[in-house]
Design a protein around this motif. Structure first.
Motif, PDB file in Angstrom:
ATOM      1  N   ILE A 146       0.851  -1.193   0.000  1.00 55.63           N
ATOM      2  CA  ILE A 146       0.000   0.000   0.000  1.00 55.63           C
ATOM      3  C   ILE A 146       0.882   1.236   0.000  1.00 55.63           C
ATOM      4  N   GLY A 147       0.520   2.259  -0.791  1.00 53.66           N
ATOM      5  CA  GLY A 147       1.271   3.505  -0.752  1.00 53.66           C
ATOM      6  C   GLY A 147       1.193   4.279  -2.047  1.00 53.66           C
ATOM      7  N   PRO A 148       1.703   5.491  -2.074  1.00 58.78           N
ATOM      8  CA  PRO A 148       1.691   6.313  -3.295  1.00 58.78           C
ATOM      9  C   PRO A 148       2.463   5.631  -4.422  1.00 58.78           C
ATOM     10  N   GLY A 149       1.820   5.464  -5.560  1.00 55.56           N
ATOM     11  CA  GLY A 149       2.463   4.840  -6.708  1.00 55.56           C
ATOM     12  C   GLY A 149       2.639   3.345  -6.595  1.00 55.56           C
ATOM     13  N   ASN A 150       2.075   2.723  -5.553  1.00 54.99           N
ATOM     14  CA  ASN A 150       2.250   1.290  -5.354  1.00 54.99           C
ATOM     15  C   ASN A 150       1.562   0.499  -6.465  1.00 54.99           C
ATOM     16  N   ALA A 151       2.181  -0.606  -6.853  1.00 56.83           N
ATOM     17  CA  ALA A 151       1.640  -1.415  -7.949  1.00 56.83           C
ATOM     18  C   ALA A 151       0.351  -2.120  -7.556  1.00 56.83           C
ATOM     19  N   MET A 152       0.100  -2.313  -6.250  1.00 57.26           N
ATOM     20  CA  MET A 152      -1.130  -2.978  -5.839  1.00 57.26           C
ATOM     21  C   MET A 152      -2.184  -1.963  -5.419  1.00 57.26           C
ATOM     22  N   LEU A 153      -1.993  -1.294  -4.297  1.00 61.40           N
ATOM     23  CA  LEU A 153      -2.945  -0.299  -3.815  1.00 61.40           C
ATOM     24  C   LEU A 153      -2.271   1.062  -3.792  1.00 61.40           C
ATOM     25  N   ASP A 154      -2.430   1.772  -4.886  1.00 66.56           N
ATOM     26  CA  ASP A 154      -1.836   3.098  -5.059  1.00 66.56           C
ATOM     27  C   ASP A 154      -2.721   4.120  -4.340  1.00 66.56           C
ATOM     28  N   THR A 155      -2.198   4.719  -3.287  1.00 67.52           N
ATOM     29  CA  THR A 155      -3.003   5.667  -2.515  1.00 67.52           C
ATOM     30  C   THR A 155      -3.156   7.020  -3.214  1.00 67.52           C
ATOM     31  N   ASN A 156      -2.500   7.214  -4.356  1.00 66.18           N
ATOM     32  CA  ASN A 156      -2.810   8.373  -5.200  1.00 66.18           C
ATOM     33  C   ASN A 156      -4.099   8.131  -5.984  1.00 66.18           C
ATOM     34  N   GLU A 157      -4.485   6.874  -6.052  1.00 69.82           N
ATOM     35  CA  GLU A 157      -5.637   6.468  -6.859  1.00 69.82           C
ATOM     36  C   GLU A 157      -6.801   5.981  -5.996  1.00 69.82           C
ATOM     37  N   PHE A 158      -6.474   5.221  -4.936  1.00 70.52           N
ATOM     38  CA  PHE A 158      -7.507   4.608  -4.105  1.00 70.52           C
ATOM     39  C   PHE A 158      -7.529   5.208  -2.701  1.00 70.52           C
ATOM     40  N   PHE A 159      -8.714   5.185  -2.103  1.00 70.55           N
ATOM     41  CA  PHE A 159      -8.895   5.508  -0.689  1.00 70.55           C
ATOM     42  C   PHE A 159      -9.006   4.179   0.037  1.00 70.55           C
ATOM     43  N   VAL A 160      -7.980   3.837   0.790  1.00 68.75           N
ATOM     44  CA  VAL A 160      -7.880   2.511   1.411  1.00 68.75           C
ATOM     45  C   VAL A 160      -8.323   2.576   2.868  1.00 68.75           C
ATOM     46  N   ILE A 161      -9.233   1.667   3.239  1.00 68.63           N
ATOM     47  CA  ILE A 161      -9.728   1.558   4.608  1.00 68.63           C
ATOM     48  C   ILE A 161      -9.376   0.174   5.133  1.00 68.63           C
ATOM     49  N   CYS A 162      -8.858   0.106   6.349  1.00 67.03           N
ATOM     50  CA  CYS A 162      -8.596  -1.188   6.982  1.00 67.03           C
ATOM     51  C   CYS A 162      -9.115  -1.142   8.414  1.00 67.03           C
ATOM     52  N   THR A 163      -9.801  -2.185   8.844  1.00 68.61           N
ATOM     53  CA  THR A 163     -10.366  -2.228  10.189  1.00 68.61           C
ATOM     54  C   THR A 163      -9.758  -3.358  11.007  1.00 68.61           C
ATOM     55  N   ASN A 164      -9.796  -3.185  12.318  1.00 68.44           N
ATOM     56  CA  ASN A 164      -9.595  -4.304  13.239  1.00 68.44           C
ATOM     57  C   ASN A 164     -10.973  -4.942  13.420  1.00 68.44           C
ATOM     58  N   VAL A 165     -11.069  -6.244  13.235  1.00 60.39           N
ATOM     59  CA  VAL A 165     -12.377  -6.901  13.201  1.00 60.39           C
ATOM     60  C   VAL A 165     -13.061  -6.886  14.568  1.00 60.39           C
ATOM     61  N   LEU A 166     -14.383  -6.937  14.552  1.00 59.60           N
ATOM     62  CA  LEU A 166     -15.125  -7.189  15.782  1.00 59.60           C
ATOM     63  C   LEU A 166     -14.645  -8.514  16.375  1.00 59.60           C
ATOM     64  N   GLY A 167     -14.513  -8.549  17.685  1.00 56.65           N
ATOM     65  CA  GLY A 167     -13.957  -9.730  18.336  1.00 56.65           C
ATOM     66  C   GLY A 167     -12.466  -9.628  18.563  1.00 56.65           C
ATOM     67  N   GLY A 168     -11.819  -8.621  17.922  1.00 53.02           N
ATOM     68  CA  GLY A 168     -10.379  -8.445  18.066  1.00 53.02           C
ATOM     69  C   GLY A 168     -10.023  -7.726  19.357  1.00 53.02           C
ATOM     70  N   CYS A 169      -8.772  -7.305  19.449  1.00 50.36           N
ATOM     71  CA  CYS A 169      -8.304  -6.666  20.688  1.00 50.36           C
ATOM     72  C   CYS A 169      -7.429  -5.446  20.420  1.00 50.36           C
ATOM     73  N   TYR A 170      -7.519  -4.891  19.206  1.00 48.68           N
ATOM     74  CA  TYR A 170      -6.737  -3.707  18.874  1.00 48.68           C
ATOM     75  C   TYR A 170      -7.645  -2.530  18.563  1.00 48.68           C
ATOM     76  N   GLY A 171      -8.569  -2.246  19.475  1.00 44.60           N
ATOM     77  CA  GLY A 171      -9.419  -1.081  19.345  1.00 44.60           C
ATOM     78  C   GLY A 171     -10.870  -1.373  19.035  1.00 44.60           C
ATOM     79  N   SER A 172     -11.158  -2.560  18.472  1.00 46.65           N
ATOM     80  CA  SER A 172     -12.544  -2.937  18.186  1.00 46.65           C
ATOM     81  C   SER A 172     -13.137  -3.696  19.365  1.00 46.65           C
TER      82      SER A 172
END
Length: 503
Positions: A146-172
């Motif tokens: 993930i990152g600017p100009g990245n070949a997979m998820l280019d953050t100049n092109e995409f708005f990327v969201i990632c969550t800690n799942v329900l049931g987890g222990c890192y904020g959810s």
């Protein structure tokens, strides 16, 4: 450089260990052979003593650099935002979360018509920290993907969201979160979750927090790949493209059996205390079941990597061929597993591990599963609405547990047809399915099954990596930027993507 660091024991602690050893192994005046030493057990007992003296607290472990070919799972407890919902979430197995929160992080910018959002789903033990950010510069678990100009998820092109799942222990919200009924940790009062429950929580975040009606893509690997498929099943009009890597349409008995063994080892730890190991004002000296957690993770690690890779990395070499063998870690592969289990044992909440492991076992996209879930959710909602919670709390899923012997009542053909019907809503989606031949946890034929169940149409792309392309087994999705990242990047860029118009 990484993992837990156990300090030198105090004189008192060393005396305690020696006294315990002499009690267990009475000294003999004569012996054919000396008693074997067990430094690996001493180390775990020493850690227990340290945790007890610290009132059961777990060290705050942030993401750190990993050695070559070792994934960084991005287990962090800072730098994320939190979405809170005060509306109840009725669950597939009859439980309810009166309110909940989801930790999330974002990268890139949402365009004016909100058409460039990509939701990244995590595996079992990962946090929302897939990529470093100004709020948290530590490397994420998908840092290179993930990152600017990245070949997979280019953050100049995409708005990327990632969550800690329900049931987890890192904020959810998870088992370690406070139960609104008494403000004490849920522990094993936490309701059982399904993958679909997790998805419905995420969809609220996507729609209510960001105002996004349709995701450009839903992307996930392993348990995240299950979530990606479930999102398309639950909200077919809410996502354009679907990516699932090293996942399945329904959990297989072999992976269920392996996760069962992990849970049994963890639950057998005397400190697990049936899930109520969190320190309280009355019992401040409770400690985490770190021994069971360590051993469970070692079993899990066996399923994450491949035999061919381990043959090339470790072979059957021992730490020292000139010394007699011992029962503690002796082979190089044993020391690797020991380290992996040790560093994980204090990084993740054991109850979250148990619940999400079981959630993976329960994953099922079949029509009959959907029908049963809808009936249970409706009954849970009725009970909550009709019950007088001010005097008698509503009790859900309250049937007594009784082990029963049951034989399979459906044929393989009937079960497959049930699964095909349940996946009808995914059939017309633009879908990328990636499998890895060296993966022992989610074998490549499970990804082939997804493609076959969906009719193998022109809208479905199937990529299968053989052992000449990847020897990393199930962890390939965390490590292989060229084949996994490259395949995802090409798939996402097929067709028209809205130009970035930041709001």
């Amino acid at each position: 450089m990484f993992g837990i660091k156990v300090l030198r024991s105090s004189v008192r602690t060393r005396r305690l260990f020696r006294a315990r050893f002499h009690q267990l192994v009475p000294m003999q005046s004569k012996s054919t052979n000396p008693a074997m030493q067990f430094p690996c057990l001493d180390k775990m007992e020493e850690l227990s003593e340290q945790l007890r003296n610290k009132h059961g607290s777990c060290p705050r472990v942030d993401a750190t650099s990993s050695p070559n070919n070792e994934p960084n799972y991005g287990r962090v407890r800072s730098g994320f935002k939190v979405y809170k919902s005060d509306q109840p979430l009725f669950l597939d197995y009859g439980g309810v979360l009166p309110k909940f929160q989801i930790a999330y992080e974002t990268w890139g910018n949402l365009n004016s018509d909100k058409s460039n959002a990509v939701l990244v789903h995590t595996g079992l033990s990962a946090s929302s920290h897939a990529k470093s950010s100004p709020d948290n510069p530590q490397p994420g678990w998908w840092e290179k993907f993930i990152g600017p100009g990245n070949a997979m998820l280019d953050t100049n092109e995409f708005f990327v969201i990632c969550t800690n799942v329900l049931g987890g222990c890192y904020g959810s919200t998870g088992p370690s979160s406070p139960d609104p009924a008494d403000n004490s940790p849920y522990a094993t009062r936490f309701p059982m979750l399904s993958i679909q429950d997790i998805i419905r929580g995420q969809q609220r975040l996507v729609e209510e927090n960001f105002g996004i009606e349709k995701l450009y893509a839903s992307v996930g690997c392993s348990m995240g790949g299950m979530q990606s498929l479930a999102y398309a099943q639950q909200f077919p009009q809410g996502v354009e493209k679907v990516v699932t890597v090293s996942a399945c349409a329904r959990s297989h008995p072999s992976s269920i059996a392996m996760r069962h063994a992990q849970r049994q080892v963890l639950m057998a730890d005397q400190h697990w205390a049936r899930g109520f190991y969190y320190p309280t004002p009355d019992e401040p000296n409770k400690i985490l079941p770190h021994v069971g957690m360590k051993l469970a993770r070692e079993i899990a690690t066996v399923t994450y990597r491949s035999g061919p890779e381990w043959e090339s990395r470790f072979g059957t070499e021992r730490l020292n061929d000139d010394r007699p063998p011992v029962l503690c870690p002796d082979f190089l592969i044993e020391t690797y597993l020991d380290h992996q289990g040790e560093k994980f044992s204090l990084e993740y909440d054991p109850n979250s591990f148990l619940y999400l492991s079981k959630t993976m076992d329960l994953f099922d996209l079949s029509k009959s599963h959907q029908d049963r879930s809808n009936r249970r959710k409706a009954e849970a909602q009725r009970l909550l609405e009709d019950g007088d919670s001010s005097e008698k709390p509503v009790r859900l899923c309250d049937e007594p547990y009784e082990p029963i012997k049951k034989r399979r009542t459906t044929t393989v053909e009937e079960s497959r047809e049930d699964l095909r019907k349940g996946m009808e809503s995914i059939k017309d989606k633009n879908l990328l399915v990636v499998g890895v031949k060296s993966d022992g946890l989610f074998p490549y034929w499970q990804q082939r099954e997804i493609v076959d169940l969906l009719g193998n149409g022109q809208n479905i792309e199937h990529v299968e990596l053989d052992e000449s392309q990847s020897l990393f087994g199930h962890d390939t999705f965390l490590l292989d930027l060229e084949h996994v990242g490259g395949s995802i990047g090409k798939f996402l860029r097929k067709g028209q993507v809205a130009e970035l118009n930041t709001i």
